[in-house]
Design a protein around this motif. Structure first.
Motif, PDB file in Angstrom:
ATOM      1  N   GLY A  94       0.806  -1.216   0.000  1.00  0.00           N
ATOM      2  CA  GLY A  94       0.000   0.000   0.000  1.00  0.00           C
ATOM      3  C   GLY A  94       0.839   1.265   0.000  1.00  0.00           C
ATOM      4  N   MET A  95       1.923   1.273   0.754  1.00  0.00           N
ATOM      5  CA  MET A  95       2.776   2.452   0.821  1.00  0.00           C
ATOM      6  C   MET A  95       3.484   2.722  -0.502  1.00  0.00           C
ATOM      7  N   HIS A  96       3.938   1.669  -1.166  1.00  0.00           N
ATOM      8  CA  HIS A  96       4.591   1.869  -2.467  1.00  0.00           C
ATOM      9  C   HIS A  96       3.589   2.372  -3.505  1.00  0.00           C
ATOM     10  N   ARG A  97       2.365   1.876  -3.468  1.00  0.00           N
ATOM     11  CA  ARG A  97       1.350   2.376  -4.396  1.00  0.00           C
ATOM     12  C   ARG A  97       1.116   3.867  -4.160  1.00  0.00           C
ATOM     13  N   GLU A 202      -0.913   1.330  -9.783  1.00  0.00           N
ATOM     14  CA  GLU A 202      -1.481  -0.012  -9.757  1.00  0.00           C
ATOM     15  C   GLU A 202      -0.444  -1.070 -10.082  1.00  0.00           C
ATOM     16  N   VAL A 203       0.463  -0.768 -11.017  1.00  0.00           N
ATOM     17  CA  VAL A 203       1.534  -1.720 -11.314  1.00  0.00           C
ATOM     18  C   VAL A 203       2.454  -1.867 -10.108  1.00  0.00           C
ATOM     19  N   SER A 204       2.739  -0.757  -9.437  1.00  0.00           N
ATOM     20  CA  SER A 204       3.576  -0.814  -8.245  1.00  0.00           C
ATOM     21  C   SER A 204       2.927  -1.697  -7.179  1.00  0.00           C
ATOM     22  N   PHE A 205       1.622  -1.502  -6.981  1.00  0.00           N
ATOM     23  CA  PHE A 205       0.914  -2.315  -5.986  1.00  0.00           C
ATOM     24  C   PHE A 205       0.993  -3.797  -6.353  1.00  0.00           C
TER      25      PHE A 205
END
Length: 231
Positions: A94-97, A202-205
């Motif tokens: 969640g934090m990276h997103r 979204e890709v990061s998540f």
């Protein structure tokens, strides 16, 4: 596994962070095994530093759940707690997103260049089967949007919980699934270059959410232990 007998001195630059990272990596790669007692004097001798940065690093690792410390008792490498790993993985994803969503509109060409360089190193490390190099390049890749976001709260949360999921990252990058991570990195980079914050976030998540597949299931309850006597 005991603390290695041969010295492994830490360079003076950024000593506090380097000691933490070296101990974290030793726990993640199994050099310091779950349940092993950690004595700051032995660790200081191994790393070639004083005991102060070692004690500070152990406090940070305890906050992250990689070390267990009881007042007046010994400090030891924590056993893997499935519930804690699952919670940490969800928070990290969640934090990276959020970081990517906030960073995309602020990224300069220099930022994108850092991501491209890290992606090239990551792909090369995965192709060579070099898990340590893959982890280092992955850190550099994801550090760019976290720094660019300017959100210190995100950075603080990730600093606490990233070490817990690093064990999962090592497993993923040592497996065939690492090639999928290369592809996801490229999709994230492409979205950042287009300035598409929604797609990039979204890709990061998804990149971090994939680690959930590596979390072992909760242990089955012992019926003999859980069964209560009928009055």
């Amino acid at each position: 596994m005991p603390v290695p007998a041969h010295p492994s001195p830490v360079r003076p630059a950024l000593l506090r962070h380097t000691v933490h990272d070296r101990l974290r990596d030793a726990i993640v790669d199994g050099t310091l095994a779950p349940g092993e007692v950690l004595r700051d004097a032995e660790l200081a001798a191994w790393l070639g530093v004083s005991r102060t940065p070692v004690r500070e690093a152990l406090l940070r690792l305890a906050a992250a759940g990689l070390v267990r410390t009881a007042p007046g008792r010994s400090t030891a490498v924590a056993e893997i707690d499935v519930a804690e790993v699952r919670d940490a993985q969800a928070v990290v994803a969640g934090m990276h997103r959020l970081a990517v969503a906030e960073a995309v509109g602020r990224m300069s060409e220099a930022d994108l260049g850092l991501m491209r360089d890290a992606q090239e190193r990551f792909a090369a490390a995965v192709a060579a089967g070099d898990t340590d190099a893959a982890l280092a390049a992955d850190d550099d890749f994801h550090a760019v949007p976290v720094a660019t976001s300017g959100n210190r709260a995100i950075a603080a949360v990730l600093d606490q919980f990233n070490p817990v999921v690093r064990r999962l990252e090592r497993l993923r990058f040592a497996s065939e699934a690492a090639t999928e991570s290369v592809a996801l990195h490229q999709r994230l980079l492409d979205a950042c270059e287009r300035g598409d914050a929604a797609a990039a976030s979204e890709v990061s998540f998804r990149t971090w959410q994939n680690l959930a597949d590596l979390i072992p299931p909760d242990p089955e309850p012992d019926p003999d232990t859980d069964q209560q006597e009928t009055p």
